[in-house]
Design an enzyme around this catalytic site. Sequence first.
Site, PDB file in Angstrom:
ATOM      1  N   ASP A  41      -2.365  -4.817   0.194  1.00 13.13           N
ATOM      2  CA  ASP A  41      -1.841  -6.169   0.890  1.00 13.13           C
ATOM      3  C   ASP A  41      -2.601  -6.720   2.037  1.00 13.13           C
ATOM      4  O   ASP A  41      -3.008  -7.617   2.008  1.00 13.13           O
ATOM      5  CB  ASP A  41      -0.602  -6.029   1.114  1.00 13.13           C
ATOM      6  N   GLN A  87       0.807  -1.380  -0.095  1.00 10.84           N
ATOM      7  CA  GLN A  87      -0.012   0.243  -0.109  1.00 10.84           C
ATOM      8  C   GLN A  87       0.859   1.277  -0.014  1.00 10.84           C
ATOM      9  O   GLN A  87       2.030   1.345   0.262  1.00 10.84           O
ATOM     10  CB  GLN A  87      -0.977   0.039   1.186  1.00 10.84           C
ATOM     11  N   HIS A  88       0.304   2.464  -0.287  1.00  9.16           N
ATOM     12  CA  HIS A  88       0.679   3.992  -0.254  1.00  9.16           C
ATOM     13  C   HIS A  88       1.871   4.154  -1.321  1.00  9.16           C
ATOM     14  O   HIS A  88       1.928   5.387  -1.319  1.00  9.16           O
ATOM     15  CB  HIS A  88       1.172   4.079   1.379  1.00  9.16           C
TER      16      HIS A  88
END
Length: 468
Positions: free
Chosen positions: A234, A71-72
């Site tokens: 995830d 992520q991110h």
Amino acid sequence: MALVAGVDSSTQSCKVVIRDSATGALVRSGTARHAEGTEIDPEIWWRALQEAIQAAGGLDDVEAVAVSGQQHGMVCLDEDGAVVRPALLWNDVRSAAAADKMVSEAGPDGAAYWAEETGTVPVASITAAKLRWLAENEPENAARTAAVCLPHDWLSWRLAGYGPGSGRAGLEALRTDRSDASGTGYWSPATGEYLPAVLEQTLGHVPLLPRVLGPLEADQRTPSGALIAPGTGDNAGAALGVGAGVGDVVVSVGTSGTVFAVTDDPSADATGLVAGFADATGHFLPLTATLNASRVLDATAALLSVSLPELTRLALTAPAGAGGLSLVPYFEGERTPNLPDATGSLHGMTLANFTRENLARAAVEGIACSLADGLQALRNLGIEARRVILVGGGARSEALQHAVSAVFGLPVTVPSPGEYVADGAARQAAAVLTGAWPKWTAASESVVKADAAPEVLARYRRAAATAG
């Protein structure tokens, strides 16, 4: 037999599993490594995905595929579809100051504002903070950025045949899902909408953003004809992989630790400890993270000159409570509680209790108690655990299984080891293919129930209160 593929593109590696869409049976799999670092050229992910697909026997006979990714991460594309600069990953902390500014600039109740608007109080990891850093430190790259996407979005886009040279039409083909969008800081899990004002305040303009697909929506295919599912972040992929439902709390012990719940309603935590993510099914996934997990076991094993299995054996031979030893495992600072400059410490040492066995036990219990702080942050929002599911590399330790059950005061379900994130992606691919979530046979699991040990957690918290 219809086959589906699930991809886990994590920080360290890319894993591909090919499963029977009806039964979930594993047919074949492949892996490839990623380069180390906190920023990376996304082409490295693409090459690793191709290598893992080849190792898994290819996708020519696969009818649907889904990508789950870390992520991110910030992937910036120019008007032609080329990557503007190496992607900044979730663990790149250069954007910490930018995140602090985002909170302070929102006024005296800035944290509460961000929690209500996006479900998450800005920290260095989120994409919006990285865009703010980009605008302040690389203004030319910020100005060139025509589209912003996440790692899993970018890989799905490449699987659909797009890439550098795709132009505006290619950028408009970017897709994402609600679980990964909820970790950007510019999408609201509560409303399901992007927040253009946040992008104006961070990047300086509103770039083209991926369309957020519904949980079972798919409108693109690979060149070989496989449907491309929305994909997931995830943690949402892991929740799918272990079959977590509303009321379940998943505890993942890897390099870092996470504690997340599946809930019916969105959450907003002004303390910033709980990130109010969405999940991949239409529910929500409030999550807390700790920075110190399995590497604490690695360090303790190295200190005692033993293997990890031997460390587990030593810990199991010591009594619950480690004879009074408490290890506060803030070896790399901490996120829950938010003490980035804290260090680890060992408390309660006497000549009688300072043994190898007790030190091993204290390390295991320290991790379990730290994770219990994450569970408490969820409970503070009114979230209760119907079932605790323990996953990750550290979950293989019998000592840690018992410690988590003891300090949580709850039974712990331990699925058999597996590629939970990739399996979750494969499950989503099967759902997109058939229009309904498959009822795959659950992996074998065990339930661990240790005697509750509230005194261990209380002593740990007294010791942790001195960290800073």
